[in-house]
Design a protein around this motif. Structure first.
Motif, PDB file in Angstrom:
ATOM      1  N   ARG A   1      22.446 -54.480  24.818  1.00 26.98           N
ATOM      2  CA  ARG A   1      21.588 -55.521  25.393  1.00 26.98           C
ATOM      3  C   ARG A   1      22.100 -56.880  24.941  1.00 26.98           C
ATOM      4  N   ASN A   2      22.093 -57.863  25.846  1.00 27.01           N
ATOM      5  CA  ASN A   2      22.385 -59.235  25.437  1.00 27.01           C
ATOM      6  C   ASN A   2      21.212 -60.108  25.872  1.00 27.01           C
ATOM      7  N   GLU A   3      21.320 -61.424  25.744  1.00 24.54           N
ATOM      8  CA  GLU A   3      20.192 -62.308  26.036  1.00 24.54           C
ATOM      9  C   GLU A   3      19.777 -62.295  27.500  1.00 24.54           C
ATOM     10  N   TYR A   4      20.601 -61.700  28.388  1.00 28.35           N
ATOM     11  CA  TYR A   4      20.312 -61.680  29.818  1.00 28.35           C
ATOM     12  C   TYR A   4      19.759 -60.336  30.290  1.00 28.35           C
ATOM     13  N   GLY A   5      19.664 -59.362  29.404  1.00 32.19           N
ATOM     14  CA  GLY A   5      19.080 -58.075  29.773  1.00 32.19           C
ATOM     15  C   GLY A   5      19.900 -56.899  29.282  1.00 32.19           C
ATOM     16  N   ASN A   6      19.491 -55.708  29.733  1.00 34.13           N
ATOM     17  CA  ASN A   6      20.169 -54.473  29.351  1.00 34.13           C
ATOM     18  C   ASN A   6      21.515 -54.361  30.056  1.00 34.13           C
ATOM     19  N   ASN A   7      22.412 -53.621  29.446  1.00 33.53           N
ATOM     20  CA  ASN A   7      23.716 -53.355  30.046  1.00 33.53           C
ATOM     21  C   ASN A   7      23.503 -52.524  31.305  1.00 33.53           C
ATOM     22  N   PRO A   8      23.972 -52.988  32.473  1.00 30.85           N
ATOM     23  CA  PRO A   8      23.752 -52.229  33.703  1.00 30.85           C
ATOM     24  C   PRO A   8      24.459 -50.863  33.690  1.00 30.85           C
ATOM     25  N   LYS A   9      25.426 -50.695  32.826  1.00 33.92           N
ATOM     26  CA  LYS A   9      26.097 -49.395  32.730  1.00 33.92           C
ATOM     27  C   LYS A   9      25.193 -48.334  32.114  1.00 33.92           C
ATOM     28  N   SER A  10      24.213 -48.777  31.307  1.00 30.62           N
ATOM     29  CA  SER A  10      23.356 -47.819  30.632  1.00 30.62           C
ATOM     30  C   SER A  10      22.091 -47.498  31.416  1.00 30.62           C
ATOM     31  N   MET A  11      21.934 -48.140  32.577  1.00 29.64           N
ATOM     32  CA  MET A  11      20.761 -47.877  33.391  1.00 29.64           C
ATOM     33  C   MET A  11      21.097 -46.828  34.436  1.00 29.64           C
TER      34      MET A  11
END
Length: 195
Positions: free
Chosen positions: A183-193
């Motif tokens: 996760r960074n300040e812009y949200g969760n990693n799209p690869k992990s969704m």
């Protein structure tokens, strides 16, 4: 060649965490794919970020072109969040496939018809398509930069700098960087969704 002690999946060279099951490659301790937290051994959902801890929660496959196009038009003017490389590049390829033939056809019509009004129809259609694609392409660029951990304001710099060859190369490099893990300040990693 190394294999995970927990699930038997092949580990990438130098990997610290197994991308299939989230177990630390060396000692078998389980970690969250998304945020790196060490959850309860019996838990199936990370308490810290809420992502799934099941096997293959990290998606190693990219989006298809159709999924990328749908996602970009669904998030037409959404400048928050993150976008994977495949989402950005597939959408831009689609954008080029829609506009380039119209402009080439317009050039051919101008050569054949001269300055007639019919010659400008494909040109106006290309401009209309560019107006439709402007916001989604801008928003996916901002989300792509967010995915690499950079502010969306870099888009402005990229658009200005891309007028030069060096700026264009820098823009391609920035937009081709891999996702910031977790996760960074812009949200969760799209690869992990999960899709």
């Amino acid at each position: 060649m190394k294999f995970c002690k927990n699930c038997g999946s092949e580990l990438q060279e130098g990997a610290v965490i197994c991308l299939s099951c989230g177990v630390l490659a060396g000692d078998g301790t389980k970690y969250c794919h998304n945020c790196g937290a060490q959850p309860d051994p019996l838990s199936v959902i990370c308490v810290k970020c809420g992502c799934s801890l099941e096997k293959s929660a990290v998606s190693t496959e990219s989006m298809t072109m159709g999924e990328a196009i749908r996602s970009c038009f669904k998030k037409y003017a959404t400048f928050r969040g993150r976008a994977r490389r495949s989402e950005y590049w597939y959408f831009n390829i689609f954008y080029m496939l829609c506009t380039l033939p119209l402009y080439l056809f317009s050039l051919c019509m101008l050569e054949i018809e001269g300055e007639g009004a019919v010659a400008y129809v494909p040109l106006f259609m290309g401009c209309f398509i560019q107006v439709i694609f402007f916001l989604p392409s801008l928003s996916v660029m901002v989300r792509r930069l967010h995915d690499t951990g950079k502010s969306g304001w870099w888009t402005l710099l990229i658009l200005i700098a891309s007028c030069s060859v060096i700026g264009s190369i820098a823009a391609i490099i920035f937009l081709s960087l891999d996702s910031q893990p977790g996760r960074n300040e812009y949200g969760n990693n799209p690869k992990s969704m999960r899709r």
